[in-house]
Each structure stands twice: as C-alpha cells, then as structure tokens.
Scaffold this active site. Structure first.
Site: not given
Length: 816
Positions: A359-360, A362-363, A366, A686, A729
């Site tokens: 995932g990106p 900061g989500v 960890t 895309s 998106k």
C-alpha cells in the site's frame, strides 16, 4: 608499512597495555580489554581517527603497571571496531600497521601516552632473502599440519605473501612462542634477521613436536581404547604446565560447555558445537582464532532453539487490539483474524503464512504488523530492507572473514529471545542487487514455508528452523517485488484512506498522541472539525496519514508556544484553531484543487492515475498543426503510456470514416500529445480512454466534457480493458469535485472495495468499448450517428488481415 609511518618519524600516541600478548604488524587482531587505561586509549583514537601504540607488559600479572613496566617496542595500530561484550569487557578489532619504539611514556588522568619513534627498515630482494622466505614458509606449513592449531585461512595467506616483512610478522604471530621471544622478534627491524631467527625457532619446535609424537605413538599402543581420551587430555595439560602455559581461561570452557548443554539445540548443531569447543580448548588464547571460535559459540548458544511464547488465540482480544490501534483496514484485519481462527482449530500443525502488506506510504502497514504481535502475545522484531544490496545481510558472512557475523535474520531471532516472533521485513520492494549478490534471492529460502524449516546461515553453518516465525513484509509497489518472491507471499492490499477515514484516524489516534507529546489538553486546545478537514484537504496530499500527523504536530507546537507566552495557567492561555485562523498556524494553503478548469474544452480530457501516494487526476492535451502525419509525445511519458498514445492515434485513424473525418487528413497534419507537469514521470496503460477522447476531440473540433473523468486501457480494435487501483482513482476524482466517471466494464466488481456512501455519491458509466466511452466523453463528435456500441465499432473498423486500400493522390493543400 603505511604511507603515514615514515622511518624516524616521532608521534604522540595513546598506549594500550597488553598482558601476555604481542601484536605484530600487517595483521588484524581482536583484543579483549577490561582495563580503563586501554579503553580510554582506543576510544580516544576512534574519535579522532588516530592511531594507538599496542605495548606489552614485562610482567603480565601487574594490573596497574608503571611507565617502566613495559617493553620498549610495540605495534602502531588503527582501531577498526569496538564491541561491548559485557559490563566490564569490550572487544576491540585493531589493525597493526607498523613498529614503534616508545622513547618516553607518561601516565596522567588514568591513561598512558608515549612519544613513539617509527621503526621502518626497507626490505631487500636478494637471493638470500628468497632462500630464507622459502625455508620459513616450508617450516611453517609443516608446523601447521603437525599442530592443527593454525587456521586454514592463515596457511593459505602465508603461501601467497611476497614480502619478507609480511611473511616474518605473520609467521611469528601464529607460532607458539613465549612473550619474551616474540617481543625480541618484534624489536628486530631487519626482516632478514627475523627470518633467520624464525627458521631456527621453527626447527626447534618441529623437533620437539616430532619427539612428542614418537612418545605418544609408543604410549598409545600400551593403553586401552577407553583410556585414550583421558590420557591425551592429561598429557596435554602436563606439557602445558611444564612449559608454564597454564590455560587461564578454563572457566570459559566450563561456561561454554554448560551453555551448549542448556541451549536445547538439535543433535546436528550439538555435534558442531562440541567440535568447535574442543578446537577452542586446543587453541592458544592469544591467537586471533581463539576469539573467532569463542564468538561463534556465543552466537550458537544464545539462539532460542527451544524457547517460544504461547499464542493468545482469543479472537475477541485480537479484534479489540486491532480496532483500538487502527481505524478501517477491514481486509487485512479480517485476514489476521482468519489466521487466528484456523490456528486455534489446527494447533501447531498450521504453517505460518507469509503476509505481504502492499500500500501507499503512511497507511499503517508497519503499525499493523506491530498490532499483530501484540494481539498474539509474541515478540516483535523489525528489519528494514530498504537499500540492502548485499546477500550477506540476509545470510551472514563466512567465518573466514575477520569480524564476520550472522545475517539480519539470525541476529533478530537471537535478539527476540523466541523462536516464534512476529518478524517484519519492511520495504521489501526497495532491495537491489549488485556484485555482492542478490538479497531478494537469499530471501527465497526465508519466505518459503516449505523450505524455511531448515534455513542455513553462512556464519552458523547449521540449520535453524524458521517455520514458527510469522513473517510479515511491507511494500509500496507490489510490482517492484520479484515475481518468484511475490509468489511465496500472500499479498494484502492496503488502499488509500478516504477523507472521512482520515478525519476519524486523526480524531481517535493522531491528535490525542500529539496533545500528549506537546503537553496540551482538551481544556487548553481545541481543533474544530472544519479545521481538521481543511488540514487534510489543503495542507496534505497523500494516501495515508503521515503528513497529516506532521501538520497536526506543527499546529500543536505553535499552540504550545502561544499558551506558554500567555502564562500557561491564565484564562487567556487557551487556543482554538478553526478553518478561519488555520493559516496563522500552518501558513498559506499548499494544495489547491487539481482541476483548475472544468469547462468543456477541445482536445483536453481528464484522466485518472494511480501513484505510490494514492490516486490523482491527470489532464491529457492534444493539439494539431500542419505537417506530415507525425506524432509528438511530451510530458515525460513512460514506454507503456507512449504505446497507449500511439494506440489512441491509430484507433482514430482507423475510425476516421465513423468519426466523419477525411482519411487524407492524417497525411497533412502533425499531432502533439502532452500531459502537463512534465517534471513528474508518468507511465501505465490506464490513460488509453482519456488519450483517445482527447485525440478524437482535437480532430473533430468537438469539446470533451470537463465534469467527467475516465480511466481504462484500450486495444486497437476499440475494446476497453480493466485497470488497477480503482478505489484510489475514485477517491482522487471525489477529492477534486468530480462526481461522474467512465470506467471499464471489467472493473464493475471493484466497487465492492469502495465505501457504499462514496459509491452513492458518484455516477459510474461502465463501458466495454471506446465508442460507448466517446458517446459520454465527446457526445458532439458522434451526434447523428446510430447507436450500436461494439457492433457499430466493428462495422466501421477494417477486418483483421484486410489488404490496405490503393494509394490515393493527395492534394497539395490539406483538406478543409
């Protein structure tokens, strides 16, 4: 000899006192230091990148020697590394680079310093020198094979040494001689003279060994097999006592033997440990090999071979821990609860899964792994793999190298003190390979449930069972993980947070944490919900909440400053942050609306893109000018996106009749396709639908709707293929005020991953071909054309394998 050490140069160096040990130049040697004077000297040298003088005591029994209790000549050395062994002892790795004569020694403030004159004698290259080197080398090889105490790597080194200085010093260091004799060899500056003395000493030692071997052979025939081992030990002990070489570290052997017996290691490892312990018993304590073997046994006995923690398989407790630490993230939470449920039913027979959280930034990847460890009641260890290029970081170094250590996997298991911790391998997609090997390939054995029960570290050289370890890996890009490694893991996607989720996370977790960190309370500080929304929308642009946490910290710092300036306890010492005064705390807004112009424009379509930081909108611009049918692509487009642009142009050309265009038009104009923000690299398939809409709009002169965004890959036959990252998106479009989307039909099922309240806000047009997409995006371009979707498209496109039409004479001027 180092270039810095010139003969006759005088240096002021700190002195490291040595007992019963003489260090020779050209060698890297481990020292065990427990006295304050020695540690002060090496720390001073380490901090100043300087050198030390390794000086032996005349009487090693003296704990606090005076300045007259040292030999005159010692070794000038550099300090390479310092390790803490226990509270009173440190292990120091030094490299001796030359000889030095102590002219004057001073003792002050608990440390020794000396005026040192460098001793350097140039080596000769005469026939006599060559003869001496061959003699000493041959004698040393015979001595090494007879005693079995010289490491194999030392004998290999002696065979290739080419200078008399290096050969004489290396041989002198590894043969069993008294301190006084070794000191005489160290004090001799001339290499040929040292070689002569070594030849004489080695000849004597070889004669003694031959006599001893003859005695042993005669005695061995007279005793029973059951008494042989006892006799040999007693004989060796008696010889050592006769020569005055009593082993001062017998307690170390007992300690290590007890540790081996109590370690619980399997039988194969136990055999290796006893073999190494026996080798340690036969090795002289002053040799470097002694420290290498001892360090190896310490690592071997400190591993948690049979130590493990009991799992807490209470699902209610696990759900409570996960919900308390994380808001949202329902899919990874459910997968973890499923693992606990299956383990509670199967017991220890279940193989530990290899989870990969993708995932990106900061989500919460960890922190989620840390919560898994807390819910299970296991130890937690974390190792970041970002930037790791050396295979030895994973599998360790061979023990032939000085300072060798196990790899990160074994080190972390030893530090955890349990054989079943939760092990987080962070940033697994950031590894790379070079001449030192491929760490990703080394991880294949670690992360394969069918193989990691017999993981072998290069340093340990015995198998360690990793099957009880719960490995969790994290990555920002799943595509950056090598395919063979990704195949061994169960990938769990962590998508971007919605604005509502960010607000809830900030209210439950981030803001209370920052209030505690900055000494604020709810009574002295208030951040309104509208201000929180403004912070998330206008001061951060991310998929996670890392930057949101930083901005909240900025606000809290400024609020703490105002409260402190107001007296802290007065009624005026209160801060209220609203959307109106937010700029006073964070300055001007950083991020504006990404869609600056929502008008219907010709040749400009709004696409949707996925990035590591979440979704974002993307404008595609197309313009034409008179030319010769060329296409120019700008905006730092990747290879895949360039191919999508070419496919869009080809589709428009092949559909010219359906779009009401003269086919000769493409021979007389050039197209320029540009995606703004040229400093940002862009790639992926895309954008195909958006590129096609912009090209068709430019050629037909009909505007693209500015209130609709689109995503989807196209084919030359006009099909619209599904894409990835739909949730990110959709969130990007919603964040920028767009409520109508054109999406591939193949992504209809992905709406289940999006919150229902967001789906209800949006209008989705699912299309399977480009024509249906163009009817929504560029409706004026297809006005008056019968509706037929894919059938109409297939009717106007040339069939596969059709012969091209005959050449046509084009006019000199472009068609009107």
């Amino acid at each position: 000899m180092s270039e810095e050490l010139k003969h006759g140069a005088v240096l002021t160096l700190p002195v490291v006192p040595l007992r019963e040990l003489v260090v020779f130049p050209h060698l890297v040697v481990p020292l065990m230091l427990a006295r304050t004077a020695g540690m002060r000297a090496v720390r001073r040298a380490m901090s100043r990148n300087a050198q030390v003088l390794l000086l032996s005591q005349v009487d090693g029994a003296i704990d606090s020697p005076s300045v007259t209790d040292f030999y005159e000549v010692g070794a000038v050395a550099r300090v390479l590394q310092i390790f803490r062994v226990n509270e009173n002892t440190h292990k120091v790795i030094v490299e001796a680079v030359g000889r030095g004569r102590a002219r004057r020694i001073n003792y002050a403030r608990g440390e020794y310093k000396a005026q040192v004159e460098v001793i350097s004698q140039p080596s000769s290259s005469s026939a006599e020198t060559e003869a001496l080197m061959r003699t000493v080398r041959g004698q040393f090889m015979t001595y090494a094979s007879a005693t079995m105490t010289v490491p194999d790597n030392v004998t290999e080194l002696v065979e290739i040494l080419e200078t008399p200085d290096q050969l004489s010093d290396t041989v002198a260091a590894y043969i069993s001689l008294g301190t006084e004799v070794k000191q005489e060899l160290l004090a001799e500056p001339e290499a040929n003279e040292r070689l002569r003395r070594l030849a004489s000493l080695l000849e004597h030692e070889l004669k003694v060994l031959e006599i001893q071997r003859d005695i042993t052979d005669r005695v061995r025939g007279r005793i029973q097999k059951s008494q042989k081992d006892l006799f040999l030990r007693e004989q060796l002990r008696a010889i050592e006592e006769e020569l005055g070489r009593n082993d001062p570290s017998a307690s170390q052997y007992k300690e290590l033997l007890a540790a081996i017996e109590a370690s619980g290691m399997p039988q194969a490892a136990m055999i290796v440990a006893h073999k190494e312990l026996e080798k340690l018993r036969r090795t002289a304590p002053m040799t470097p090999q002694f420290g290498v073997i001892e360090e190896y046994l310490r690592w071997l006995t400190n591993l948690p071979w049979d130590k493990r923690t009991e799992d807490n398989l209470d699902l209610a407790h696990a759900r409570q821990v996960l919900d308390a630490h994380h808001f949202g993230l329902e899919e990874p939470k459910e997968r973890i609860l499923e693992y606990l449920a299956v383990k509670s039913l199967t017991g220890d027979t279940q193989r530990e899964p290899i989870l990969c959280l993708v995932g990106p930034p900061g989500v919460g990847k960890t922190s989620l792994a840390r919560s898994v460890a807390e819910s299970l009641g296991r130890q937690f260890v974390r190792k970041s793999l970002g930037g790791v290029r050396d295979e030895a970081e994973i599998r360790g170094h061979r023990r032939t190298y000085v300072g060798a250590m196990p790899g990160r996997i074994i080190q972390s298991i030893s530090r955890a003190g349990s054989r079943n911790p939760v092990f987080l391998l962070d940033e697994i997609d950031k590894m790379s390979a070079d001449f030192r090997g491929d760490p990703a390939s080394a991880l294949l054995e670690v992360l394969d449930p069918d193989e990691n029960h017999s993981f072998s570290d290069h340093y340990l050289e015995v198998e360690f069972d990793l099957s009880d370890v719960l490995f969790i890996t994290t990555a920002n890009l799943g595509s950056a993980i090598p395919a063979v490694l990704r195949d061994r893991m169960e990938v769990i996607e962590l998508s971007s947070y919605t604005l509502e989720e960010k607000q809830e996370i900030a209210r439950r977790h981030l803001l209370p944490r920052q209030l505690r960190a900055h000494g604020l309370t709810r009574k002295t500080f208030n951040l309104t919900p509208s201000a929180m929304v403004r912070v998330a929308e206008r001061y951060t642009n991310e998929a996670g909440v890392r930057n949101l946490n930083k901005r909240l910290a900025d606000i809290c710092r400024k609020a703490a400053t105002r409260i402190a300036e107001a007296g802290g306890k007065s009624a005026a010492a209160k801060v209220r942050v609203t959307a109106a005064n937010l700029a006073d705390f964070l300055g001007p807004e950083i991020y504006k609306d990404e869609v600056h112009d929502r008008r219907n424009l010709i040749g400009a379509a709004t696409g949707l893109a996925w990035t590591e930081a979440g979704g974002r909108i993307m404008t595609v611009e197309v313009s034409w000018m008179r030319g010769k049918g060329r296409t120019t692509l700008t905006g730092q487009l990747g290879e895949v996106m360039q191919e999508s642009a070419q496919a869009a142009v080809t589709f428009a050309r092949s559909s010219a009749e359906m779009l009401g265009l003269d086919s000769r038009l493409f021979e007389t104009i050039d197209l320029h396709i540009h995606v703004p923000e040229g400093a940002t690299p862009k790639d992926g398939p895309s954008a195909g639908v958006a590129l096609t809409a912009a090209v068709v709009s430019c050629l037909t002169g009909k505007a693209v709707r500015g209130d609709v965004a689109t995503t989807g890959e196209i084919t030359l036959r006009g099909r619209v293929l599904p894409i990835g990252g739909l949730k990110e998106k959709v969130l990007a479009a919603r964040r920028n005020g767009i409520r109508e989307l054109v999406v591939p039909e193949g992504n209809r099922g992905d709406l289940r991953k999006i919150a229902p309240e967001i789906v209800e806000e949006m209008t989705f047009h699912f299309v399977g071909n480009v024509l249906d997409a163009l009817r929504i995006l560029v409706p004026a371009a297809l006005e008056g054309r019968p509706k037929g979707g894919g059938r109409q498209l297939a009717a106007h496109l040339p069939p596969v394998g059709a012969r091209p039409p005959a050449a046509v004479d084009l006019p000199d001027s472009p068609p009107q």
